[in-house]
Design a protein around this motif. Structure first.
Motif, PDB file in Angstrom:
ATOM      1  N   ASN A  81      -1.051  -0.363   4.144  1.00  0.00           N
ATOM      2  CA  ASN A  81      -1.514   0.882   3.534  1.00  0.00           C
ATOM      3  C   ASN A  81      -0.317   1.793   3.274  1.00  0.00           C
ATOM      4  OD1 ASN A  81      -4.302   0.863   3.106  1.00  0.00           O
ATOM      5  ND2 ASN A  81      -4.703   1.140   5.286  1.00  0.00           N
ATOM      6  N   PRO A  82      -0.154   2.314   2.069  1.00  0.00           N
ATOM      7  CA  PRO A  82       0.926   3.276   1.838  1.00  0.00           C
ATOM      8  C   PRO A  82       0.601   4.598   2.524  1.00  0.00           C
ATOM      9  CG  PRO A  82      -0.452   3.107  -0.112  1.00  0.00           C
ATOM     10  CD  PRO A  82      -0.955   2.065   0.849  1.00  0.00           C
ATOM     11  N   TYR A 128      -5.486  -0.268  -4.927  1.00  0.00           N
ATOM     12  CA  TYR A 128      -4.906   0.830  -4.147  1.00  0.00           C
ATOM     13  C   TYR A 128      -5.278   2.179  -4.751  1.00  0.00           C
ATOM     14  CZ  TYR A 128      -1.963  -2.203  -1.288  1.00  0.00           C
ATOM     15  OH  TYR A 128      -1.511  -3.129  -0.390  1.00  0.00           O
ATOM     16  N   CYS A 150      -4.757   6.711  -3.881  1.00  0.00           N
ATOM     17  CA  CYS A 150      -4.041   7.733  -3.119  1.00  0.00           C
ATOM     18  C   CYS A 150      -4.971   8.882  -2.764  1.00  0.00           C
ATOM     19  CB  CYS A 150      -2.846   8.278  -3.916  1.00  0.00           C
ATOM     20  SG  CYS A 150      -1.496   7.096  -4.103  1.00  0.00           S
ATOM     21  N   LEU A 158      -0.338   7.505  -7.448  1.00  0.00           N
ATOM     22  CA  LEU A 158       0.131   6.160  -7.108  1.00  0.00           C
ATOM     23  C   LEU A 158       1.342   5.776  -7.960  1.00  0.00           C
ATOM     24  CD1 LEU A 158      -0.925   3.742  -5.252  1.00  0.00           C
ATOM     25  CD2 LEU A 158      -1.686   2.730  -7.397  1.00  0.00           C
ATOM     26  N   LEU A 177       4.232  -3.421  -2.149  1.00  0.00           N
ATOM     27  CA  LEU A 177       3.355  -2.324  -1.752  1.00  0.00           C
ATOM     28  C   LEU A 177       3.696  -1.068  -2.547  1.00  0.00           C
ATOM     29  CD1 LEU A 177       1.190  -1.493   0.425  1.00  0.00           C
ATOM     30  CD2 LEU A 177       3.115  -0.631   1.756  1.00  0.00           C
ATOM     31  N   PHE A 234       3.465   3.121  -3.454  1.00  0.00           N
ATOM     32  CA  PHE A 234       3.520   4.289  -2.584  1.00  0.00           C
ATOM     33  C   PHE A 234       2.874   5.472  -3.286  1.00  0.00           C
ATOM     34  CE2 PHE A 234       7.396   4.414  -5.088  1.00  0.00           C
ATOM     35  CZ  PHE A 234       7.581   5.745  -5.399  1.00  0.00           C
ATOM     36  N   CYS A 235       2.519   6.474  -2.496  1.00  0.00           N
ATOM     37  CA  CYS A 235       1.832   7.655  -3.014  1.00  0.00           C
ATOM     38  C   CYS A 235       2.798   8.840  -3.028  1.00  0.00           C
ATOM     39  CB  CYS A 235       0.609   7.981  -2.154  1.00  0.00           C
ATOM     40  SG  CYS A 235      -0.688   6.708  -2.242  1.00  0.00           S
ATOM     41  N   GLN A 236       2.990   9.388  -4.203  1.00  0.00           N
ATOM     42  CA  GLN A 236       3.943  10.482  -4.393  1.00  0.00           C
ATOM     43  C   GLN A 236       3.194  11.807  -4.516  1.00  0.00           C
ATOM     44  OE1 GLN A 236       6.264  10.760  -8.184  1.00  0.00           O
ATOM     45  NE2 GLN A 236       8.013  10.477  -6.838  1.00  0.00           N
TER      46      GLN A 236
END
Length: 250
Positions: free
Chosen positions: A144-145, A163, A165, A171, A188, A190-192
């Motif tokens: 999980n991010p 996925y 966010c 995302l 994977l 990531f969430c920004q």
């Protein structure tokens, strides 16, 4: 120099008899050659297995001051390379492997071969290419991010996950991924964090203050500082209301 044959042992001495008369003869080791030589005041002996055999134990021993060998004699085992092993698969070798022999590998159903499908036994007792492994075609649970999550509870070969966010994050990376040969199709994501707009900072005044009067003052202050007008705030609030209503009806 002289040669002495003891059973299948071939003993080669490179020193004179007087040099070694106080040391006992080494133990007989079948299918080997033993070379003894004097070096720095002590007698060293080294075992070499004949072709088709590999050595197990200490190769070089020496006769110490007590006139005894410092280690037991090794043994020479038939088969030049260590026995191959392949979990969740099979190979075509049924007995000891000789030098220059080739073997081939095949994985069981549901597993994929990682590495070469064949290997050869070399003179230095190693396999080349290195022995492969059989890896499951299924994937493990994905990660999980931070500030994100995935949807999907099937991690078998061919399964898909998606996925998402949390609010105020977007995302970065591949949203939809598939399990292919034991690996997820992409790295994977990531969430920004999404930077706050001036309007969001203005509306946040109501969420930060518990007192309605103070929250209203903070709201008007931030509205003035931002340069926005009330009509713009009203329009954005109506749009958000419409979005929430649409989600509720889904």
């Amino acid at each position: 120099m002289f040669f002495q044959f003891v059973g299948f042992l071939v003993l080669v001495r490179l020193t004179s008899a007087s040099d070694v008369e106080n040391c006992p003869d080494p133990a007989s080791v079948d299918n080997s050659i033993f070379v003894a030589k004097q070096e720095e005041g002590q007698l060293l002996g080294t075992y070499f297995c004949l072709q088709g055999y590999h050595l197990v134990g200490k190769r070089t021993i020496h006769c110490n001051a007590s006139m005894v060998w410092d280690a037991p004699s090794p043994t020479c085992h038939l088969g030049h390379c260590p026995d191959p092993a392949l979990f969740n698969g099979e190979f075509n070798s049924l007995g000891p492997v000789q030098m220059s022999d080739n073997i081939t590998f095949q994985c069981d159903d549901g597993y994929i071969l990682m590495g070469s499908s064949w290997s050869q036994c070399l003179e230095d007792h190693t396999w080349e290419p290195p022995l492969p492994i059989c890896k499951s075609r299924d994937c493990g649970p994905p990660g999980n991010p931070a500030h994100g999550y995935f949807e999907g509870n099937d991690f078998n070969a061919g399964s898909n996950i998606t996925y998402y966010c949390e609010e105020r994050y977007c995302l970065v990376g591949t949203q939809h991924q598939q399990c292919v040969d034991g690996e997820w199709s992409s790295t994977l994501p990531f969430c920004q964090q999404v930077p706050q707009t001036e309007l969001e900072k203005v509306l946040l005044a109501f969420q930060e203050g518990k007192d309605l009067c103070q929250a209203t003052k903070d709201f008007l202050k931030r509205l003035k500082e931002s340069g926005l007008i009330m009509e713009e705030v009203k329009y954005v609030l109506e749009m958000k209301k419409a979005e929430l209503e649409a989600k509720r009806l889904l």
